[in-house]
Design an enzyme around this catalytic site. Structure first.
Site, PDB file in Angstrom:
ATOM      1  N   ASP A   1       1.449   4.234  -3.175  1.00 14.41           N
ATOM      2  CA  ASP A   1       0.902   5.481  -2.817  1.00 14.41           C
ATOM      3  C   ASP A   1       2.109   6.687  -2.932  1.00 14.41           C
ATOM      4  OD1 ASP A   1      -1.780   4.686  -2.476  1.00 14.41           O
ATOM      5  OD2 ASP A   1      -0.881   4.666  -0.111  1.00 14.41           O
TER       6      ASP A   1
ATOM      7  N   GLU B   1       0.462  -1.314  -0.350  1.00 14.66           N
ATOM      8  CA  GLU B   1      -0.167  -0.368   0.001  1.00 14.66           C
ATOM      9  C   GLU B   1       1.196   1.706  -0.427  1.00 14.66           C
ATOM     10  OE1 GLU B   1      -2.142   1.955  -0.924  1.00 14.66           O
ATOM     11  OE2 GLU B   1      -3.961   1.007  -0.081  1.00 14.66           O
TER      12      GLU B   1
ATOM     13  N   SER C   1      -7.329   2.459  -3.740  1.00 17.21           N
ATOM     14  CA  SER C   1      -6.102   2.477  -4.025  1.00 17.21           C
ATOM     15  C   SER C   1      -4.945   3.479  -4.474  1.00 17.21           C
ATOM     16  CB  SER C   1      -5.205   1.128  -2.742  1.00 17.21           C
ATOM     17  OG  SER C   1      -6.351   0.765  -1.456  1.00 17.21           O
TER      18      SER C   1
END
Length: 798
Positions: A310, A306, A582
Site C-alpha cells: 500500500d 499488505e 489490494s
C-alpha cells in the site's frame, strides 16, 4: 468466562422490582444460518453480568441517500457543498421519543432508571444487568460459543413490538465476536496471511520477459505484463506528475490494521522502482489506540505485505504529495482482529468522536465483550484511553481489507454503512478492495470452498464493498505477452494451493439494494449479458432453501478496477511478486488524489463520494471486456462492455473528468431538504496557465501531456500553411461547438496548438512548424478535461 462481580449483582437486586404483565414481543434480529466457525457450548450462568448497550434508531437515515446525492451528483446544484460533523450529528440524532420509550420499557422490566446511562451523542442507552434479567427482557437465552481459533463468546432476542422502530440493535446480541482477543499468535485458518494468499516468487526467466513489440516503448514500461511498476501504472492510466509544492491538506489516507510496513522494505522499493522519491519520504503517522508506526523487516508476524505494498504504491504515484497512515489498534489486538474479522470501529472512532458511543459494528464504544479495551490490561498493551475524534479524515482513504458479508449481522453492516455515508457527506472518498476470490470468499469462510448454502454453490458477496456508499475497486491485469498499449483483462491467476482461482471479487449483495446511481448500469448489464445462473430476488435470503446463486436486486460491486497483478515489492527484505485487489484500491485512490490536486489548483473542493459521477460518465474509464471471476464451481461473472460485477465500470485514467459545477462551494451549509439533481451541464472551467516551457520556439508551453485516450493524433499538420487563429475564426465556430466540422479539426490541428499560437502574439502563424504529437478532440464538451469551444475558453487536458 464472565466474571461475577458480587457487588454489582447486589446493587442490581436492590433496584429491581417485579416484571410487568407481558405484551407482544417480536424477533428483532437473528442469524439466518449457523456459522461453521463457531460451536455452541453451554448456557451462560444466570448470575453473570452483562454490559448492555441499546443502539437507538437515528432520525432521517432514510434521507441520508438523498442528502449524499445532493453533494455528490454532478448535476446537483449543491454538488460539493459538504456538511460539517456538527451538522451531521444534529440531523441524525435519535428522537426524544425513542429515548423515552426505551427507558420506560427498561424500567417496566426492573432496570431502574438510575442504572441507565444515556450517551453524550444520544445514540446509546447503556446499563449493567445479570444474564437472568437480560434473558427475561429480550425473551432469549445466552450461550457460550467457541471459535476454532479463539476464546469463548456469548451470543444471543426479542423486543416489544411497539419499540422495534426505536431500537436499532442490542449488544451483546447475535454478532459472533470473541469476548477477548489477546492471543497475537492466532492461527489464521479462515483468513490466510496476506503473504500466503497474495504472493509468489517468480522464476528468473519470467521476471525480465519482454513481449513482442515492447522494444518500441520506453524501457521502463516494456515488461508491464510480468512486472507492474509505478512507470507502468502511470503509462496505463495517464497519470500526471504532481509538481511541487504539493497541495496542502490533500494527503492520501491509508487504513491499516494488524499489518505493518517495514521502513527498509519501502526504501528498497523506492530505490529500485521510484528513485525520484527520497527514501525519507515516509507516511505521516496517525496512530490509533496504541498502534505502532512500523515494524522491523524481520518481524514476519507483523510485516505481512499488505501495508508494505500500500505504501509503495501511493508513495511512488503521488510524490511529492504526502501519505497519512491510519494504523489502527495496538499490537495485542490488531493481529487477532484481522485473523478473525476485519473491523473498522476504532478507526472510525478516531475520525469522529461521537462514533465512540454509537458505532454500528457491534465493536463500538467501550463494551468489553466486543471492543478492544483501552487501557488494554494485557502486558504490552496500549495503556491510554480510547481515542475518539483525534484525527481529521483525509479527502481520500483507501482500505485493502474486508470480509464476507455473511460474517456480519444485517443491522450491524447497515449501521456502519450509514457511517460511511456520513463520511461522504463530509467530502471523504472511501475506497475498499473488492476481494480476490471471484464470487467466493476465503476457503472456510462460509463452507470449505468459501461459498454458501447446503451444496456450497451460492455466491458469497464481500463487505464493505457491498455498502452503496463506498467505492469498491476490483482487479485487472495485463497478460505476459501484452504491453501497456493493450487492453487489460480481469485479474485471474493461479497461485496454487487454495488459490488456484485467484480473481477479482464481484457480485451482488444479499444485504443492500442497488442504489439509484447504479440501477441503469446494472439493468443494462442484465438486459445484454444476463448470467446463465438461477437467481433470487430478496434480502436476507434463506440460504438453506433458495435455488438461486446470487441476488438479482442486490447492490452490485465492484464499481471500478485497477491493475492488481505481478507487482514486484520487497517484504521482509525479500523481493517477490504480489497480486490482488489490494493493489487496485490504493492505485485508484491515487487517481482520485491526483484529481483533487488539480481541482485545488482551480479553487475547487475535493471530489468526495465519487460513484455518482463515475456512473454518470462511464466514458472516462477504460472498458474491460475480457475475463471472468471464477468460484463456487462456476465461471463466475464475465467482463463485458459497460458495467459488470467483475471490474465494475472498469479501470481508471487520469485526469478522467472535470466534475464540479462552477457554483460549488465546499463546506457550504444550507437548508437540507433534498432536491432532485438537475440535468443542466455546467460550463467548462477556466484555463490554468501551464508554466512548463516547450522545446519548440513557437509554443509557449509543452503540449506533450495531453490525454491520448480522448484525442486522435494529428495525421498531416504540414497540410496547413497559414490559418487565422482569432476567436471569431475558430473558438466561436458553430461547427466546432457542435463537434462536427471546422477548418481547425478538419485539418487535424490540435486546439491547444492553436491556443498556443494565439498566446504568442494573436497573429497568423505558420502552423506547419508545430511539433507533431498534438492531439485533437473528436467530441463536444461534456465537462471532460479538454478544449471547450465558445466563450468559456478551454480546459487544460494534460
Amino acid at each position: 468466562m464472565f466474571v461475577l462481580n458480587l457487588a454489582i449483582v447486589v446493587a442490581i437486586a436492590a433496584v429491581s422490582h417485579a416484571v410487568p404483565a407481558s405484551f407482544k414481543h417480536v424477533v428483532h434480529e437473528k442469524r439466518q444460518s449457523p456459522s461453521s466457525d463457531w460451536v455452541k457450548v453451554a448456557r451462560v450462568e444466570s448470575t453473570a453480568v452483562l454490559s448492555m448497550r441499546i443502539g437507538l434508531t437515528q432520525r432521517n437515515l432514510e434521507k441520508g441517500h438523498d442528502y449524499l446525492m445532493e453533494v455528490s451528483h454532478p448535476d446537483s446544484p449543491r454538488y460539493g457543498q459538504y456538511w460539517t460533523q456538527e451538522e451531521i450529528h444534529d440531523m441524525f440524532a435519535p428522537a426524544d421519543e425513542s429515548v423515552q420509550s426505551v427507558r420506560e420499557w427498561l424500567t417496566m422490566f426492573g432496570i431502574h432508571e438510575s442504572r441507565v446511562v444515556h450517551s453524550d451523542n444520544k445514540g446509546w442507552l447503556a446499563f449493567v444487568a445479570t444474564v437472568e434479567e437480560v434473558e427475561k427482557l429480550l425473551l432469549t437465552e445466552y450461550y457460550e460459543h467457541e471459535h476454532s481459533n479463539t476464546a469463548n463468546l456469548r451470543v444471543g432476542y426479542h423486543v416489544p413490538e411497539h419499540l422495534q422502530p426505536h431500537i436499532d440493535y442490542i449488544t451483546p446480541g447475535v454478532k459472533l465476536t470473541p469476548v477477548s482477543k489477546r492471543n497475537v499468535k492466532v492461527e489464521r485458518r479462515n483468513r490466510p496471511s496476506f503473504k500466503e494468499s497474495h504472493h509468489q516468487v517468480p522464476s528468473p526467466e519470467s521476471w525480465h520477459y519482454k513481449p513482442p513489440g515492447a522494444g518500441s516503448l520506453p524501457k521502463d514500461v516494456q515488461g508491464c505484463g510480468v512486472n507492474i511498476t509505478p512507470a507502468c501504472w502511470k503509462y496505463l492510466y495517464e497519470l500526471p506528475t504532481v509538481l511541487p509544492p504539493a497541495t496542502k491538506d490533500n494527503s492520501l489516507g491509508l487504513f491499516e490494521q494488524g499489518d505493518y510496513f517495514a521502513i527498509s522494505d519501502i526504501q528498497s522499493y523506492l530505490q529500485t522502482y521510484a528513485p525520484y522519491v527520497p527514501i525519507d519520504h515516509l507516511p505521516i503517522p496517525a496512530l490509533i489506540d496504541g498502534a505502532e508506526y512500523s515494524a522491523p523487516a524481520n518481524n514476519t508476524l507483523l510485516v505481512g505485505g499488505e501495508a508494505d505494498i500500500d505504501v509503495d504504491i501511493v508513495t511512488s504515484l503521488l510524490y511529492p504529495q504526502t501519505i497519512t497512515l491510519y494504523q489502527t489498534d495496538d499490537q495485542i489486538y490488531s493481529p487477532a482482529e484481522v485473523a478473525l474479522v476485519n473491523t473498522f470501529n476504532t478507526f472510525l472512532d478516531a475520525l469522529d468522536g461521537s462514533y465512540c458511543t454509537y458505532s454500528a459494528y457491534g465493536e463500538t464504544g467501550n463494551d468489553p465483550s466486543l471492543d478492544p479495551i483501552y487501557p488494554d490490561p494485557a502486558v504490552g498493551g496500549y495503556k491510554g484511553q480510547l481515542q475518539c475524534g483525534v484525527f481529521k479524515p483525509t479527502h481520500v482513504i483507501s482500505a485493502s481489507y474486508g470480509e464476507a458479508e455473511q460474517d456480519l449481522p444485517y443491522n450491524y453492516t447497515h449501521r456502519q454503512c450509514n457511517e460511511f455515508m456520513k463520511l461522504g457527506l463530509q467530502g471523504v472518498s472511501m475506497l475498499f478492495s473488492s476481494g480476490d476470490l471471484g464470487v467466493a470468499s476465503y476457503p472456510g469462510d462460509g463452507d470449505a470452498n468459501g461459498c454458501l448454502g447446503p451444496d456450497s454453490k451460492i455466491f458469497n458477496p464481500q463487505y464493505p464493498s457491498n455498502c452503496p456508499y463506498v467505492t469498491s475497486v476490483g482487479g485487472t491485469m495485463l497478460y505476459a505477452d501484452q504491453t501497456v498499449l493493450d487492453q487489460e483483462s480481469v485479474m485471474s491467476v493461479n497461485l496454487g494451493g487454495d488459490f488456484t482461482n485467484f480473481s477479482s471479487a464481484g457480485g451482488f449483495s444479499n444485504y443492500f439494494p442497488q442504489p439509484d446511481y447504479q440501477k441503469a448500469a446494472v439493468a443494462e448489464y442484465f438486459a445484454a449479458h444476463s448470467p446463465p445462473y438461477p437467481y433470487y430476488s430478496e434480502f436476507q435470503v434463506d440460504l438453506n432453501t433458495t435455488k438461486g446463486l446470487y441476488n438479482r436486486i442486490g447492490r452490485g460491486f465492484p464499481d471500478v478496477a485497477s491493475n492488481g497483478a505481478f507487482m514486484p515489492a520487497y517484504v521482509n527484505g525479500e523481493l517477490g511478486q504480489w497480486f490482488g485487489a489490494s493493489l487496485a484500491s490504493p492505485t485508484f485512490a491515487s487517481i482520485l488524489t491526483l484529481l483533487n490536486e488539480e481541482r485545488a489548483v482551480h479553487g475547487k473542493g475535493p471530489i468526495g463520494f465519487v460513484n455518482p459521477v463515475l456512473y454518470a460518465h462511464p466514458e472516462v474509464l477504460n472498458d474491460i471486456v475480457n475475463g471472468t471471476n471464477l468460484g463456487c464451481g462456476t465461471d463466475g461473472f464475465s467482463a463485458v462492455p459497460g458495467w459488470d460485477p467483475v471490474t465494475g465500470l472498469d479501470s481508471g485514467k487520469a485526469p478522467p473528468i472535470e466534475i464540479t459545477p462552477p457554483n460549488s462551494r465546499a463546506g457550504e451549509s444550507e437548508d437540507r431538504e433534498a432536491t432532485a439533481p438537475k440535468a443542466a451541464m455546467p460550463p467548462c472551467p477556466k484555463p490554468r496557465k501551464n508554466t512548463e516551457r516547450s522545446s519548440n520556439p513557437h509554443l509557449p508551453f509543452k503540449i506533450s501531456t495531453i490525454s491520448r485516450s480522448n484525442f486522435t493524433e494529428v495525421s498531416n499538420p504540414e497540410s496547413i500553411s497559414k490559418l487565422p487563429v482569432s476567436d471569431e475564426n475558430w473558438m466561436s465556430s458553430p461547427q466546432w461547438k457542435d463537434g462536427v466540422s471546422s477548418p481547425v479539426n478538419k485539418a487535424g490541428m490540435g486546439i491547444d496548438a492553436l491556443k498556443a499560437m494565439q498566446a504568442v502574439d494573436g497573429k497568423e502563424r505558420d502552423l506547419a512548424s508545430v511539433e507533431k504529437g498534438v492531439w485533437v478532440s473528436p467530441k463536444p464538451c461534456r465537462r471532460m478535461r479538454m478544449f471547450c469551444g465558445g466563450p468559456e475558453g478551454w480546459a487544460e487536458v494534460g
